[in-house]
Structure formats: C-alpha cells, structure tokens
Design an enzyme around this catalytic site. Structure first.
Site, PDB file in Angstrom:
ATOM      1  N   ASP A 190      -0.913  42.790  51.698  1.00 35.59           N
ATOM      2  CA  ASP A 190      -0.843  43.479  50.452  1.00 35.59           C
ATOM      3  C   ASP A 190      -1.800  43.072  49.369  1.00 35.59           C
ATOM      4  O   ASP A 190      -2.622  43.435  48.686  1.00 35.59           O
ATOM      5  CB  ASP A 190       0.442  43.701  49.691  1.00 35.59           C
ATOM      6  N   ASP A 204      -5.015  44.435  47.500  1.00 31.23           N
ATOM      7  CA  ASP A 204      -5.137  44.408  46.011  1.00 31.23           C
ATOM      8  C   ASP A 204      -6.467  43.986  45.593  1.00 31.23           C
ATOM      9  O   ASP A 204      -7.031  44.388  44.546  1.00 31.23           O
ATOM     10  CB  ASP A 204      -3.901  43.648  45.323  1.00 31.23           C
ATOM     11  N   GLU A 245      11.520  70.522  65.328  1.00 33.39           N
ATOM     12  CA  GLU A 245      11.199  69.324  64.329  1.00 33.39           C
ATOM     13  C   GLU A 245      12.332  69.239  63.482  1.00 33.39           C
ATOM     14  O   GLU A 245      12.942  70.168  63.395  1.00 33.39           O
ATOM     15  CB  GLU A 245       9.981  69.823  63.587  1.00 33.39           C
ATOM     16  N   LYS A 292      14.590  69.061  60.151  1.00 31.77           N
ATOM     17  CA  LYS A 292      14.813  69.746  59.022  1.00 31.77           C
ATOM     18  C   LYS A 292      15.024  68.676  57.835  1.00 31.77           C
ATOM     19  O   LYS A 292      16.134  68.255  57.835  1.00 31.77           O
ATOM     20  CB  LYS A 292      15.991  70.886  58.997  1.00 31.77           C
ATOM     21  N   ARG A 313       8.693  73.808  45.162  1.00 34.31           N
ATOM     22  CA  ARG A 313       8.976  75.191  45.597  1.00 34.31           C
ATOM     23  C   ARG A 313       9.038  76.319  44.570  1.00 34.31           C
ATOM     24  O   ARG A 313       8.670  77.382  44.743  1.00 34.31           O
ATOM     25  CB  ARG A 313      10.035  75.140  46.744  1.00 34.31           C
ATOM     26  N   GLU A 326       7.931  68.104  52.802  1.00 33.32           N
ATOM     27  CA  GLU A 326       9.100  67.564  52.046  1.00 33.32           C
ATOM     28  C   GLU A 326       8.864  66.487  51.553  1.00 33.32           C
ATOM     29  O   GLU A 326       8.331  65.477  52.566  1.00 33.32           O
ATOM     30  CB  GLU A 326      10.294  67.884  53.156  1.00 33.32           C
ATOM     31  N   CYS A 379      54.251  49.826  38.755  1.00 32.92           N
ATOM     32  CA  CYS A 379      53.829  49.960  39.873  1.00 32.92           C
ATOM     33  C   CYS A 379      54.711  50.992  40.779  1.00 32.92           C
ATOM     34  O   CYS A 379      55.901  51.005  40.761  1.00 32.92           O
ATOM     35  CB  CYS A 379      54.350  48.443  40.644  1.00 32.92           C
ATOM     36  N   CYS A 407      49.654  45.333  39.962  1.00 32.15           N
ATOM     37  CA  CYS A 407      51.134  44.836  39.899  1.00 32.15           C
ATOM     38  C   CYS A 407      50.950  43.382  39.965  1.00 32.15           C
ATOM     39  O   CYS A 407      50.818  42.668  40.865  1.00 32.15           O
ATOM     40  CB  CYS A 407      51.677  45.636  41.169  1.00 32.15           C
TER      41      CYS A 407
HETATM   42  S1  IVH Z   1       9.489  75.799  57.830  1.00 34.57           S
HETATM   43  C1  IVH Z   1       7.937  79.549  56.547  1.00 34.57           C
HETATM   44  N1  IVH Z   1      10.138  73.032  58.532  1.00 34.57           N
HETATM   45  O1  IVH Z   1      13.810  73.745  54.532  1.00 34.57           O
HETATM   46  C2  IVH Z   1       8.589  78.415  56.854  1.00 34.57           C
HETATM   47  N2  IVH Z   1      11.147  74.052  56.381  1.00 34.57           N
HETATM   48  O2  IVH Z   1      15.017  76.925  54.080  1.00 34.57           O
HETATM   49  C3  IVH Z   1       9.636  77.792  55.856  1.00 34.57           C
HETATM   50  N3  IVH Z   1      12.415  72.112  55.336  1.00 34.57           N
HETATM   51  O3  IVH Z   1      12.889  74.913  51.324  1.00 34.57           O
HETATM   52  C4  IVH Z   1       9.962  76.509  55.967  1.00 34.57           C
HETATM   53  N4  IVH Z   1      12.122  70.885  56.786  1.00 34.57           N
HETATM   54  O4  IVH Z   1      11.712  72.654  52.272  1.00 34.57           O
HETATM   55  C5  IVH Z   1      10.261  74.177  57.479  1.00 34.57           C
HETATM   56  N5  IVH Z   1      10.292  71.070  59.524  1.00 34.57           N
HETATM   57  C6  IVH Z   1      10.714  72.186  58.290  1.00 34.57           C
HETATM   58  C7  IVH Z   1      11.529  71.554  57.266  1.00 34.57           C
HETATM   59  C8  IVH Z   1      11.646  72.700  56.252  1.00 34.57           C
HETATM   60  C9  IVH Z   1      12.960  70.884  55.723  1.00 34.57           C
HETATM   61  C10 IVH Z   1      13.120  72.762  54.026  1.00 34.57           C
HETATM   62  C11 IVH Z   1      12.017  73.665  53.069  1.00 34.57           C
HETATM   63  C12 IVH Z   1      12.545  74.917  52.749  1.00 34.57           C
HETATM   64  C13 IVH Z   1      13.752  75.049  53.484  1.00 34.57           C
HETATM   65  C14 IVH Z   1      13.847  76.211  54.215  1.00 34.57           C
END
Ligand code: IVH
Length: 706
Positions: free
Chosen positions: A51, A55, A133, A135, A156, A194, A436, A458
């Site tokens: 780091d 810097d 992938e 969520k 969003r 995200e 108590c 107590c």
């Molecule tokens: S695809 C058109 N992929 O889930 C495609 N969404 O209910 C729409 N999210 O608000 C989203 N991981 O922020 C997609 N791998 C992922 C995701 C993802 C998280 C969230 C996204 C959205 C919500 C959809």
C-alpha cells in the site's frame, strides 16, 4: 484485463516510478499503473505492491496534476477521491428498466421453469444452457459508461428511476472509472450489479460503531445499502463496499444502434466484463448444460453459503443464450428467461408469546423470548435471548407482538424489530421482574443492578440456580476443560445431589456413575480420566473457573504469574492486585473479597485434598521476553487477512521475537502488519504517522533475519 506481458511491463514501470521522478509526459503511464494496481488489489484480491508503494505513485500523479490542472481527466485514479458532501440525490432514469426476478424455492419449481422455457421457445428437445450465479444480498446499482469512462451510477430505485450516486460509487476501487468498451465498438453501456460488504467487514464496521456509541447495523445488506446513500462519499469508501457486476444491461454503438446482444450470451458477457476489470462472480458461477446440473449447483451453494465471504440469499438462473432470452421476453415485472432460486429464509416473522428468565453463574438475569416456532434457514427456532432489560425497552417489545426474527449462519437467532404497524391494542407490556424470578422459596430476593452494567442480578442466591450455572461453566472448555463433562451431565449429577460445589466434581463416585442409565463402566472410566487430567491444570485456568465476577482469562493469567500457590491470595490486599499492570480496581475488589471469605478458602482446600493442583505450574510462569529478537521491546498488531499463516501463529511468532501484541491502534503501537483487505486500522495508523507499517512478507523477512 491485463495479460501476462502487460502485467510484467506495468510492474517494471511501477518500480521505475518508485525510484525516479516522473514528468508530465508520464501522466498517462502513471494512471495506467495505478489502474493496474487497483485492479490487482480490489478485483483480483492479489496485490503485487505494498500500500505504501501504491500511495507513493499515487502522490506522484497527484503532484503532476496539481501542477497542470488543465490535464486532469475524470477517469484519472485521483478523481476517485470524493470532492464534496452530497446534499441531495438527483433522480435519474435508467436506460433500460431494472426488472425484478421471479422466485423459486425447490427443485420442482426449477423443473417447472425449465418446462416453461421449452414451451416458450416451442422446442422441447432443444438443449438449453443456463448460467447460474449467486443472488447477492446487497443494494442494486446501475453504472453507465460513455466512451469508456464512467459517467453515472445510480441505485435501482423503482426499477425505472433511481437516485444518482456517482460521487459515492467513484470512491469504490472495485468500480473501474474507465473500461475499454470501445474494443467491442460500444460507445455507451449500462451495467447492473450489486453493492455489498463482506461479512468480515460488516463485523468490523459494527465493532467500530459500537465503540463510537452509534446504532448497529442489523446485517451486511443494511450496512451496504445505507453506505451507498451516505451524504459523505468518504463514508461510503470507509464502509468497505464492493461492487459485483451480474448483468450486461445495454450497449450502443457510435451510430446509436442497440448492440446489447453483440457478445451473444450472458456468460460470455460477464466474463468479458471480468476481463475489462469489473468484479464478477468467479468459481461461484457455472454454465450448466441442463436443469439437473442447475439444481445440483444450487443445492451445492445452499449447503456452503456460510463459507462464502459475502451474504447471498439464493442463486439466479438465467437462460444463457441471448437469442433464446429474446424469444422468451419479459413481463413488466420480470424477465421470463431468468428465475431466482431462494435459499431457505434466514428471516421470518413470528409472535412473541411470553418471556422467561434464566439466571447466569453470577446471578445475571437473562430474559428469553418464547415465540411461535418458525423455520429459519432450516432450523426451528422457538426461544431467543433478549439479552437484558434495556434490549427489551430499546426495541419496544410487547407480549403478543409480531416480531421479525433473523438467524444468519454464524450468528445466533435474534429479534431484528417489532412490527408496530400490526398491533391491535391487545399487546401487553413486558414487566421485568424486581425480585429473583427463579427463586421459589418464600423469601423474595430483590434484584440489583450495578452502576454501569446492563444486567439485573440476584445478589443472594438461595435456590442453587447460580451454583448450577457456575458448575456448568467450571467444567466447560473455556474453564477447566473437562472433556465429556457437558451441561446435561452436570445437570443430572446436580439433580442427584452429587454436586453441591466445585470440590464435589473432583470426588465423584465412579462406580455409582457406571450404574447410571446410559453410562456403563467405559463412559465412567473416560470421565474419570478427563477429571484426573483436569486436576493438573495450571492455576490460571482454575482461577478463571471459580467464576469470580469480572475475573476473566487474561486477569487470571496475570495473577497466576505472581503467586506460588492459590491460597497465597488470602493475604493479598486490593492494592496487591492493582499493582499488576492491566488489573483494574473492580477485578481487584472482587478477587480480594472472594479470598477473604473463609467458606471459599475451605472449598479450595477441599479441592486440593482431592488432588486439584493449586501450585503455580511452568505454564503459569511469565514468558521470558526475548531481548535479542528483531522485535525486542516493540508493540505490534496484525490486521487484515494473512495469507501464509494464521493470526494466532503470527502473534506467537512476533512474541517469540520479542514483541508484545496489543489490540488497538494508538500512539503506543510501534508496528502494524497489514494482511489482505486491511480496513480502518490501517487508515488510522497512517493518520498517526509514527507507526511502522509492514506487509506480511516484510514481517516474515524481518523476523527471518534475526
Ligand atoms: S438479474 C433482468 N442477477 O436481485 C435481470 N439480480 O429481484 C434482473 N440480484 O434487485 C436481475 N444478485 O439487485 C440478477 N446475480 C444476480 C443478482 C441479482 C442479486 C438482485 C438485484 C435485483 C434483485 C432481483
């Protein structure tokens, strides 16, 4: 993003600029170098310079830009540094709406989804590949690039419009300020992703907030989404937010044509974005040949979700091929070609039915909520600790309330909040007891609260509940560590009248135990062996196991270093204790009181007569300080994730070379060793200035030389 020869050349240039002063002609080269190291650090998690060196180069670029302000470009790495406090967020329209996802919860739902897709495209026999992938459980963002430069970031919002958070997002090193989209002929691009914070960072942020007396975040998602919208971009940066990209939303060429489908498939697009320097899911994503593979991959991640650095609440399954996606189309709410597979919920609502009270080993009264049993991430939860009276009032909990309950992998279940809006007036106040609640004799015992403590206690236990809890603690791993002597066995022996105090633990009748149902000779012998072993424990363990209020592991160790025999403490005054560095007046007072009580001395003598060691052992003696070592007399602290050794191992190594490990960053700290993803401790140490900052490698080299 950078191939091998580019990396090699950028690395060599870095070394060159560290040693030599760059000129204005090196401006772009400096920027390229910094972009490369940001990518190594934030996207690849594999930095190749310290780091400090980063810097240094950064400052050289800053200086040239300062001398030639007309040459500053918005994509220069220096422009990440937030300029102004944002007073309010502008509303902006997304180029294409950000849709939601349909949910699925089990294999049948996924099979049905696959059937629907095949129906939509009217080709039952066709092979459909699905990209799967994580969520991510954070806050959604949209990034817009024009002519390879990040021009806008937004939340969003309602899907059509979000809030502009460009200033905040620009502070995040995982968001490239420039990306080479022009190699594909894209002049305008919208990406979806995200913003998240890792579970470790979440703990760190909350620990800091607790120290500062700020309200704690309930979960990493709240910490991240809140962080996206802070008015102060520096705060966004310090919260350690990272941005993962999961969707290629839109692309346009110079003539204004929609070329979003140019990269043919979702998987290819995401990998291309990874090559361009964005943070994307790696081994957490998979291109599956059929729905059975999808189901298996989802199940695999559901089982190992807790091992992932980030919170995820499911997986997202997407038809991979863009041409097939287009045939499927979208509703106004969600694309028909994608579905979320939701993991078993970690949150649920339930009714708060009653509150019961438990007594701890020093008499602390802990309220426990009894709720309508609910399933949380696959486990039935019906009891939840409410910690203390203050917790109940701060959450304004009432009997009959509907409460939101959460259970995360490594966190015990807790009540997030009560749903005030669902009250109908029949809810009742929770009245914390004044006497108590465990004691069932005719003599009520008023509870007491010591100044500055949250718990009511107590003070004069006559019912034995505290004795039992102390006994459970005494044999536990933390204290005397008697293998195989668990809570239920203590409770059983206690009920049989075999355990009235600690000494009884060391004078059990093993023949009687062997005759108990579920025991037998072998188990009794095993228990006897564990107890025999525990009798030889160092006295620091024994002191801790006595449950003297506030006398923790560390203070027990410090006292044990100073005495030959535990009973020497009979003659100690409060001052004798406070003379020991790091022992405060409260511990001193409690310990001195304990050893002035004849009944306690008698108890210890009985224990000794049963063979329990009360004499200082080699393990109790103070460690010799290595005055010759490379780190002799220095204080040291490790932060971040070390890659070649564990934290504990590093601390032991440092100690062996003469250093003293301390727990916080202050002027008293001499050396800070920074591992991966070091956070606020590093910033603080840099601000103090006098602290030597070492990488893990430098630390190893330093002790290696001694
Ligand atoms: S695809 C058109 N992929 O889930 C495609 N969404 O209910 C729409 N999210 O608000 C989203 N991981 O922020 C997609 N791998 C992922 C995701 C993802 C998280 C969230 C996204 C959205 C919500 C959809």
């Amino acid at each position: 993003m950078f191939d091998h020869s580019q990396q090699k050349s950028l690395f060599e240039k870095t070394k060159n600029f560290i040693d030599h002063e760059p000129t204005v002609n090196d401006l772009e080269a400096l920027r390229d170098i910094l972009r490369y190291h940001e990518w190594k650090y934030y996207v690849e998690n594999n930095p190749v310079i310290s780091d400090f060196e980063y810097d240094l180069v950064f400052k050289k670029l800053q200086k040239i830009e300062h001398d030639h302000p007309q040459l500053i470009t918005p994509d220069s790495p220096t422009q990440r540094v937030a300029q102004d406090i944002v007073s309010e967020f502008k509303t902006v329209a997304h180029i294409v709406p950000m849709l939601s996802l349909e949910n699925s919860y089990n294999a049948e739902d996924l099979l049905e989804f696959d059937k629907q897709i095949k129906k939509l495209i009217d080709r039952d026999e066709s092979v459909i590949k699905y990209a799967v992938e994580p969520k991510f459980d954070g806050g959604s963002i949209a990034l817009v690039y024009e002519n390879d430069v990040l021009v806008r970031a937004a939340t969003r919002g309602d899907g059509n419009q979000g809030e502009e958070i460009s200033a905040n997002m620009k502070t995040l090193q995982s968001v490239p300020l420039r990306a080479n989209f022009s190699q594909y002929g894209f002049t305008k691009v919208e990406l979806r992703g995200e913003a998240l914070i890792s579970k470790d960072k979440f703990k760190e942020v909350n620990a800091y907030r607790e120290q500062e007396g700020l309200v704690l975040f309930a979960n990493p998602r709240n910490a991240a989404t809140g962080g996206l919208r802070t008015k102060n971009p520096y705060e966004t940066r310090d919260r350690g937010i990272e941005a993962f990209i999961f969707q290629f939303g839109y692309a346009e060429d110079a003539a204004g044509n929609d070329v979003t489908r140019k990269l043919q498939s979702h998987f290819k697009s995401i990998n291309a974005l990874g090559d361009l320097g964005f943070k994307i899911p790696l081994s957490e994503k998979k291109l599956c040949d059929n729905i059975d593979e999808v189901i298996a991959f989802c199940a695999e991640w559901e089982a190992k979700r807790d091992t992932f650095k980030y919170e995820i609440d499911g997986m997202v399954v997407k038809v991979d091929d863009y041409a097939i996606q287009d045939i499927c189309g979208s509703t106004s709410h969600h694309p028909r070609w994608a579905i979320a597979y939701k993991f078993k919920a970690k949150q649920a609502t339930s009714k708060l039915l009653s509150v019961e009270y438990q007594v701890g080993k020093i008499g602390s009264i802990t309220p426990v909520a009894k709720i309508d049993p609910v399933q949380l991430a696959g486990v039935t939860v019906s009891s939840i600790s409410l910690h203390n009276a203050d917790f109940i009032s701060s959450k304004d909990l009432r009997l009959g309330d509907t409460v939101l309950v959460e259970r995360s992998g490594d966190v015990i279940p807790y009540i997030v909040k009560t749903m005030e809006e669902l009250r109908d007036g029949s809810e009742k106040e929770i009245v914390f007891p004044v006497v108590c609640p465990i004691n069932d004799t005719d003599m009520p015992i008023p509870l007491e609260r010591i100044d500055g403590e949250a718990a009511w206690r107590c003070p004069n236990c006559v019912c034995g509940a505290q004795t039992l809890q102390r006994m459970i603690f005494h044999v536990s791993k933390e204290a005397m560590d008697i293998d195989g002597f668990g809570r239920s066995i203590v409770e059983r022996f206690y009920a049989l009248g075999w355990l009235k105090d600690f000494a009884d633990i060391y004078n059990l009748d093993y023949e009687a135990i062997a005759k108990l149902e579920g025991f037998g000779k072998r188990s009794a012998d095993k228990l006897q062996a564990s107890i025999q072993k525990a009798k030889q424990n160092p006295i620091s363990r024994l002191l801790h196991a006595l449950s003297i209020h506030h006398l923790g592991k560390k203070a027990s160790k410090l006292i044990a270093e100073q005495i030959n025999h535990v009973l020497d403490l009979q003659h100690w005054t409060v001052e004798d204790y406070t003379k020991i560095k790091d022992i405060g007046p409260v511990v001193a007072e409690n310990a001195s009181l304990y050893f002035s009580e004849p009944a306690n001395i008698e108890l210890l003598q009985r224990m000794e007569s049963y063979g329990v060691n009360l004499t200082q052992t080699a393990e109790d003696k103070p460690k010799e300080v290595n005055m010759e070592g490379a780190l002799a007399g220095k204080t040291i602290l490790f932060t971040g994730t070390l890659t070649t050794m564990g934290r504990k191992q590093a601390e032991e190594l440092a100690e062996a070379h003469g250093a003293k490990n301390i727990s916080g960053v202050s002027k008293n700290l001499d050396i800070l060793v920074v591992g991966e993803s070091a956070g606020s401790k590093l910033t603080k140490a840099q601000a103090i200035g006098s602290i030597q900052i070492l990488t893990e490698e430098e630390f190893v080299a330093l002790i290696g030389n001694s």
